[in-house]
Design an enzyme around this catalytic site. Structure first.
Site, PDB file in Angstrom:
ATOM      1  N   ASN A  80       0.870  -1.172   0.000  1.00  0.00           N
ATOM      2  CA  ASN A  80       0.000   0.000   0.000  1.00  0.00           C
ATOM      3  C   ASN A  80       0.907   1.221   0.000  1.00  0.00           C
ATOM      4  O   ASN A  80       1.498   1.555   1.009  1.00  0.00           O
ATOM      5  CB  ASN A  80      -0.887  -0.035   1.263  1.00  0.00           C
ATOM      6  CG  ASN A  80      -1.724   1.225   1.413  1.00  0.00           C
ATOM      7  OD1 ASN A  80      -1.753   2.071   0.516  1.00  0.00           O
ATOM      8  ND2 ASN A  80      -2.387   1.354   2.553  1.00  0.00           N
ATOM      9  N   LYS A  94       0.158   4.234  -0.248  1.00  0.00           N
ATOM     10  CA  LYS A  94      -0.482   5.412   0.363  1.00  0.00           C
ATOM     11  C   LYS A  94      -0.272   6.637  -0.533  1.00  0.00           C
ATOM     12  O   LYS A  94      -0.204   6.489  -1.754  1.00  0.00           O
ATOM     13  CB  LYS A  94       0.036   5.607   1.785  1.00  0.00           C
ATOM     14  CG  LYS A  94      -0.099   4.307   2.608  1.00  0.00           C
ATOM     15  CD  LYS A  94       0.111   4.480   4.076  1.00  0.00           C
ATOM     16  CE  LYS A  94      -0.074   3.129   4.775  1.00  0.00           C
ATOM     17  NZ  LYS A  94       0.036   3.212   6.234  1.00  0.00           N
ATOM     18  N   HIS A 125      -9.349   1.087   5.023  1.00  0.00           N
ATOM     19  CA  HIS A 125      -8.064   1.284   5.717  1.00  0.00           C
ATOM     20  C   HIS A 125      -8.276   2.236   6.892  1.00  0.00           C
ATOM     21  O   HIS A 125      -9.079   3.170   6.803  1.00  0.00           O
ATOM     22  CB  HIS A 125      -7.035   1.851   4.746  1.00  0.00           C
ATOM     23  CG  HIS A 125      -5.653   1.823   5.315  1.00  0.00           C
ATOM     24  ND1 HIS A 125      -5.214   2.765   6.223  1.00  0.00           N
ATOM     25  CD2 HIS A 125      -4.634   0.944   5.161  1.00  0.00           C
ATOM     26  CE1 HIS A 125      -3.966   2.468   6.581  1.00  0.00           C
ATOM     27  NE2 HIS A 125      -3.600   1.372   5.946  1.00  0.00           N
ATOM     28  N   GLU A 146      -6.662   4.629   7.905  1.00  0.00           N
ATOM     29  CA  GLU A 146      -6.453   6.048   7.575  1.00  0.00           C
ATOM     30  C   GLU A 146      -7.685   6.638   6.880  1.00  0.00           C
ATOM     31  O   GLU A 146      -7.987   7.819   7.055  1.00  0.00           O
ATOM     32  CB  GLU A 146      -5.179   6.188   6.715  1.00  0.00           C
ATOM     33  CG  GLU A 146      -3.935   5.984   7.572  1.00  0.00           C
ATOM     34  CD  GLU A 146      -2.741   5.377   6.848  1.00  0.00           C
ATOM     35  OE1 GLU A 146      -2.694   5.408   5.608  1.00  0.00           O
ATOM     36  OE2 GLU A 146      -1.849   4.864   7.552  1.00  0.00           O
ATOM     37  N   GLU A 196      -5.010  -4.939  10.609  1.00  0.00           N
ATOM     38  CA  GLU A 196      -4.004  -3.903  10.808  1.00  0.00           C
ATOM     39  C   GLU A 196      -4.274  -3.185  12.125  1.00  0.00           C
ATOM     40  O   GLU A 196      -5.110  -2.257  12.165  1.00  0.00           O
ATOM     41  CB  GLU A 196      -4.045  -2.889   9.656  1.00  0.00           C
ATOM     42  CG  GLU A 196      -3.721  -3.487   8.299  1.00  0.00           C
ATOM     43  CD  GLU A 196      -3.156  -2.457   7.341  1.00  0.00           C
ATOM     44  OE1 GLU A 196      -2.078  -2.691   6.808  1.00  0.00           O
ATOM     45  OE2 GLU A 196      -3.781  -1.395   7.155  1.00  0.00           O
ATOM     46  N   GLY A 256       2.857   2.250  10.818  1.00  0.00           N
ATOM     47  CA  GLY A 256       3.829   3.335  10.691  1.00  0.00           C
ATOM     48  C   GLY A 256       4.564   3.686  11.966  1.00  0.00           C
ATOM     49  O   GLY A 256       5.211   4.737  12.051  1.00  0.00           O
ATOM     50  N   SER A 290       3.795  -2.115  10.226  1.00  0.00           N
ATOM     51  CA  SER A 290       5.244  -2.153  10.455  1.00  0.00           C
ATOM     52  C   SER A 290       5.901  -3.468  10.032  1.00  0.00           C
ATOM     53  O   SER A 290       6.864  -3.912  10.654  1.00  0.00           O
ATOM     54  CB  SER A 290       5.565  -1.838  11.922  1.00  0.00           C
ATOM     55  OG  SER A 290       5.156  -0.519  12.239  1.00  0.00           O
TER      56      SER A 290
END
Ligand code: 13P
Length: 251
Positions: free
Chosen positions: A12, A14, A100, A102, A170, A176, A214
């Site tokens: 991904n 992003k 996701h 985010e 996730e 991250g 990560s």
């Protein structure tokens, strides 16, 4: 350990990548797949929508799959700035990430919205990767399993089959941050997800479950060895050819 489900290693990207770097990344991954000669696993890259077409060309006939990072629930209409699943399919995409964390955070996406997006993916002939995961506060409160169950029930449409669904676990706190759950925690979460899916659909044992958060070359083997883990959804490390290929190799 022999795998019964075909591993999927998904990058991904992003909101990263201008043409030159992105095309070099895509071409590097395509070259790596060809050199490795893997026929027993899927490699997928999900660039920004602006680059889907160019990345499709860059990966050529290498076998590297291409996907989008999000889609709108509707096929067309007055939705400024949004992208329909049909548009991604039109460019050659095979997958789309939906839900996701985010998107859930930045755009207020609810489980119902994510579910509608997964249905849109089916309508367009795309395979949705439905993302779920608990926040740190939810984990610390001991609510991980109930959060995952609620997100699954809300986000996975009725009529799901193993061929039409990928689920990515996730944990929000692992994205991250360089922090990862232990192998046992990943295995527990994935076993719980599979159990919940079994109450929702017939082919739960065949659905691919990805771990994301990560993942990098140096921890991939350990994370991918956890029970019920069928691959990875990779953010930062998917932007480097060597790291992404190291993860693909570790599966
Ligand atoms: P990182 O691999 O950068 O933690 O991101 C994970 C992720 O969000 C993939 O969708």
């Amino acid at each position: 350990m022999a795998r019964t489900r075909r591993p999927l290693i998904a990058g991904n990207w992003k909101m990263n990548g201008l043409r030159t770097d992105a095309l070099a990344l895509a071409a590097g991954i395509a070259k790596g797949l060809k050199q490795a000669g893997w026929t027993d696993r899927d490699l997928l890259v999900c660039p920004p929508a602006t680059l889907v077409m160019a990345v499709m060309e860059a990966v050529g006939g290498s076998g590297v799959l291409v996907g989008g990072q999000d889609c709108h629930a509707k096929a067309s209409g007055a939705h400024t700035g949004d992208i329909a699943a049909e548009m991604l399919r039109d460019l050659g995409a095979a997958f789309v990430i939906v839900g996701h964390s985010e998107r859930r955070t930045d755009h207020g996406e609810t489980d119902a919205i994510v579910r509608a997006k997964a249905e849109a993916a089916w309508r367009a002939g795309l395979l949705p990767i439905v993302c779920i995961g608990e926040t740190l506060a939810e984990r610390e409160a001991g609510n991980t399993f109930s959060v995952l169950a609620r997100q699954l029930k809300g986000s996975v449409p009725a009529g799901a089959t193993a061929a039409r669904l990928v689920v990515a676990y996730e944990p929000v706190w692992a994205i991250g941050t360089g922090k990862t759950p232990t192998t046992a925690e990943v295995a527990d979460a994935h076993a719980h997800i599979r159990k919940e899916l079994a109450g929702m659909m017939a082919e739960a044992s065949q659905v691919r479950l990805l771990y994301g958060g990560s993942v990098k070359g140096s921890n991939a083997a350990e994370l991918m060895a956890a029970g019920d883990v069928d691959g990875a959804l990779v953010g930062g490390a998917s932007l480097k050819v060597d790291e992404f290929l190291a993860i693909a190799k570790a599966v």
